[in-house]
Design a protein around this motif. Sequence first.
Motif, short mmCIF file in Angstrom:
data_model
loop_
_atom_site.label_atom_id
_atom_site.label_comp_id
_atom_site.label_asym_id
_atom_site.label_seq_id
_atom_site.Cartn_x
_atom_site.Cartn_y
_atom_site.Cartn_z
N ALA A 152 42.81 54.19 40.95
CA ALA A 152 41.83 53.61 41.87
C ALA A 152 41.36 52.25 41.36
CB ALA A 152 40.65 54.56 42.02
N ASP A 153 41.03 52.20 40.07
CA ASP A 153 40.54 50.97 39.46
C ASP A 153 41.60 49.89 39.53
OD1 ASP A 153 38.95 49.18 37.99
OD2 ASP A 153 39.95 49.79 36.13
N GLN A 154 42.82 50.27 39.17
CA GLN A 154 43.88 49.27 39.15
C GLN A 154 44.16 48.71 40.54
OE1 GLN A 154 46.93 51.29 36.99
NE2 GLN A 154 46.17 50.53 35.01
N THR A 155 44.13 49.60 41.53
CA THR A 155 44.34 49.14 42.90
C THR A 155 43.25 48.14 43.28
OG1 THR A 155 45.15 51.35 43.34
CG2 THR A 155 44.79 49.92 45.26
N ILE A 156 42.00 48.53 43.00
CA ILE A 156 40.88 47.65 43.34
C ILE A 156 41.03 46.30 42.64
CG2 ILE A 156 38.41 47.31 42.98
CD1 ILE A 156 38.05 50.30 43.56
N GLN A 157 41.42 46.35 41.38
CA GLN A 157 41.56 45.11 40.62
C GLN A 157 42.60 44.20 41.24
OE1 GLN A 157 38.92 44.92 39.13
NE2 GLN A 157 39.48 44.65 37.01
N VAL A 158 43.74 44.79 41.62
CA VAL A 158 44.81 43.98 42.20
C VAL A 158 44.36 43.38 43.52
CG1 VAL A 158 47.10 44.08 43.25
CG2 VAL A 158 46.69 45.19 41.04
N VAL A 159 43.76 44.22 44.36
CA VAL A 159 43.30 43.73 45.67
C VAL A 159 42.26 42.63 45.48
CG1 VAL A 159 42.08 44.37 47.77
CG2 VAL A 159 43.84 45.87 46.86
N ASN A 160 41.32 42.86 44.56
CA ASN A 160 40.28 41.87 44.29
C ASN A 160 40.88 40.54 43.87
OD1 ASN A 160 37.95 43.07 44.95
ND2 ASN A 160 37.31 43.57 42.86
N LEU A 161 41.82 40.62 42.93
CA LEU A 161 42.43 39.39 42.44
C LEU A 161 43.15 38.66 43.56
CD1 LEU A 161 44.03 39.78 38.90
CD2 LEU A 161 42.37 38.11 39.72
N ALA A 162 43.87 39.45 44.38
CA ALA A 162 44.61 38.83 45.48
C ALA A 162 43.65 38.15 46.44
CB ALA A 162 45.43 39.90 46.21
N LEU A 163 42.57 38.86 46.79
CA LEU A 163 41.61 38.29 47.74
C LEU A 163 40.94 37.06 47.15
CD1 LEU A 163 39.90 41.42 49.32
CD2 LEU A 163 41.52 39.84 50.37
N ALA A 164 40.64 37.13 45.84
CA ALA A 164 39.97 36.00 45.21
C ALA A 164 40.86 34.77 45.20
CB ALA A 164 39.54 36.36 43.78
N GLY A 165 42.18 35.00 45.27
CA GLY A 165 43.09 33.86 45.22
C GLY A 165 43.30 33.20 46.57
N ILE A 166 42.83 33.84 47.64
CA ILE A 166 43.04 33.26 48.97
C ILE A 166 41.84 32.38 49.32
CG2 ILE A 166 43.37 33.78 51.42
CD1 ILE A 166 44.49 36.47 50.60
N PRO A 167 42.08 31.13 49.67
CA PRO A 167 40.95 30.29 50.06
C PRO A 167 40.26 30.86 51.30
CG PRO A 167 43.00 29.01 49.89
CD PRO A 167 43.36 30.44 49.79
N GLU A 168 38.97 30.61 51.42
CA GLU A 168 38.22 31.28 52.49
C GLU A 168 38.69 30.86 53.88
OE1 GLU A 168 36.87 29.16 50.31
OE2 GLU A 168 35.21 28.02 51.15
N PHE A 169 39.21 29.61 54.00
CA PHE A 169 39.62 29.24 55.35
C PHE A 169 40.89 29.96 55.78
CE2 PHE A 169 42.92 26.51 53.75
CZ PHE A 169 42.40 25.91 52.62
#
Lengths: 524, 355
Positions: free
Chosen positions: B165-182
Amino acid sequence: MTGSDGQSPPGFSRRGFLRLGALGAVLGATGTLAGCAADATGATTSRLVHGATGGGLKDTLDAHFPVTVPDISRVRNLYETLLRYNPAYEIEAGLAESWEHNPAGDQWTFKLRKDVTFHDGRPMTAEDVATSVKRFADPKEPSAYALTLSKIVDFQSSRALDEHTYQMVLTQPYSVLDQIMANYTLGIVPADYDPANPIGTGPYKYESFVPGQRSQFTAYADHWEHPPTYEELVILDFFDDAAKVNALLAGQVQSVDNLPRYLADVMEPQGANTLVAESGGWTPFTMRVDQEPFSDNRVRQALRLVVNRQEMIDQAFNGYGRLANDLYSPYDPAYIGDQLPQREQDIDQAKSLLKQAGYENLQVELTTSSGIGAGAVEAANLFAQHARQAGVDVRVNKVDSSIFYGDQYLSWPFAQDFWETRMYLPQAEAAALSDGPYNETHFNHPVFEQLIRDAQQEMDEAKRTTLLQDAQQVEHEEGGLIIWGFKSHVDAYSQFVTGFEPVTEMPMSGFRFNLATPVEEGSS
Amino acid sequence: MSTVERAALDAPESGKGEPPLPPTDSSGRPRSAARAWIWWILRRLGLAIVTLWAISVIVFLSTTALGDPVRAILGKDYEVSPDRVAAITQELNLDKNPVERYFLWLGDLLTGNLGDSVVNNLPVAELIGERLANSIALVLIVTIIMVPVALLIALVSARFRGRAADQTIQVVNLALAGIPEFVTGILLVALLSTTVLHLFPAVTVLPPGEMVWQRPSSLVLPVLTLVISIVPYLARILRANLIEAMDADYTELARLKGVPERSVLLKHALPNTLVPTVQVTALQLAWLLGGVVLIEYLFNFPGIGALLVDSVRNADFPVVQALAMIIAAAYILVNLIADALSILLTPRARTGMVA
């Protein structure tokens, strides 16, 4: 002059490119019909919402001083002019049903239509025309298209002859007053006009206005020519191309002007129509003929020969434009740009001219700005590439809009500018005469000046045409402008609206929203 | 977004490594506690005023250095409109010397007179008012959603540290953080508004006089975009804090005493992450209020970010100055509140106030 003073669509930055790239990818990758999304806002068929490009705090409702694109769209719907340009950019009657001049050309008489009323119900009279002329041709603060007019109107003698006849008296003959009077910033307003209560004769009446956001209008049912089908018109300002396109696809607006050109091809599968109209708008390179190295005509000719014009149109205008031949005003009856041999890229000839002139390793700086208009910076970068083939080192100096139009505006040695469609004589007066207010090239050619001044007073059309063609010949041979293309207007509108057609003068069917009608149920 | 990381580092003493004390009973000496608080607030307010004054000098200096405002306002028309040049010069007091101009401006500012925009002559207060309210509404709604969501994600992550669960969240978080908001915004619009589904309006269209909260459906996409853009950062910082707390001696002691892991997390580790939560959130809040220009552009959201950009482009001094001062004041206010909350949430600091 026409909303191009840094108010053009926001600059094309690298980030903007990324953002639009993402939009293009999303639109390109999906082919769903978005038609069923219409009316997501619950809009009824009696309301037309238009998404206009740009705008901001500078927005105004003033009939004679529109600044931004949304302003122009509003002016077109609130006010009308005595004469006007038809979609093919030919002069036709507007609020005046006929016009004539005396043989000398210094007295012009306009017969007004008798069925025209202002939005408050009062009939339009020749007195209203007289006060309107005083306002837009005020020598202290002339409207953009009335610069020449403001210098030659004799306000003492110009007057209403009767209720429906206005006579304009000039201090000197002027042969193409009709070409001036047909411009959209010279609208007729009531004698007691106040921009805070913007009353005109146009098809839509003012309702509300928030600068930088929106303006709303209601149909003027008593319009003399073509009362609108849509009862309400809303014009929204958009700073962002992606937002504008999304609003169209979501059905929140029914039309958008100045569509990003690279999206023109992907609108149809998304359920919207693209509207492309050829125009006489141009984005020239301006070389100062009074400064080295451009003072040598061989250098100017060489630089005109290094440009690969078609490539520039393909890349800077995304193909939505057509070739130009270093001459402007393609819609003028006297235009000869299409009769002279088309100037094409000729690197050998350019090299040899530069060699003759002693500038074999020429280095020049080209000043550009995203504030000049769409495609300007791209064209500048392409020019640098083309020039390199002839051994010319062009350093592109990209500056902010406020700097470009700042202290050094009109004195950059080598730069760019942007003009909308105009007729030849008014354009030459603005930008090619030695006393022209926008003579970027500092062109000062005695023969040319004489030809123009003679043409201004030559009432015989055939003789005037000869004069204007000789003047064009001079500019073609010795001028300081590199005019590589005329851009097309590219707009889009929903499949639930019809009645838009290509118009040369300005985008979005000339903003003539009174001609738009909803598409009947089931017919699409 | 590096402000977030900085905020985490700069967060004041959060009482980590110290067992949470029962709420201090200050009823024994309420007057001195009240006096201590008043003193603290007065001191902070004094500092805030000094800061604001310093900012006013900087704002004034930097706006007068924007170039010739008259040329910037008139653009191509500068050459042909001598009357307008004269009118604007007079309106902006450009004929007076800078010091005189500064005090004229400061006097107006203190009396609440923000002046008129030089490009359209409307009162600045009128131009800013509704847009400021819209921006504040957006910020508050984003905050109200963002904080619990980020906390929840961080809690799940910390509870199942290192597991799937943690690892999935971490990956998703990192991916989302890498996408610019626009990009997030454009994708959301395509997904929920234009191309796939047609659930929400793509842009904000407000009838005259209406505020954004009167059209909740048009708030959905901007709020969602901002929440998706910020939550990953917040959640990562909170997870790090939680994990640090869970590795601390006092949580170890709690475990040894037989406290279930769930309680260790919620009763012992969580309270100690509240202070960094407050501090990071405060900075995010101020950053959001200062204008998320790209988001405002993408959704045609009538907030102050786009207004600020437009005013700078037009060299509209009065609007730029008013907005700069408002944003500065908001930063100071939000940080003041965050610091007060931090003290209240930190037992040692709280008792320190009255000691």
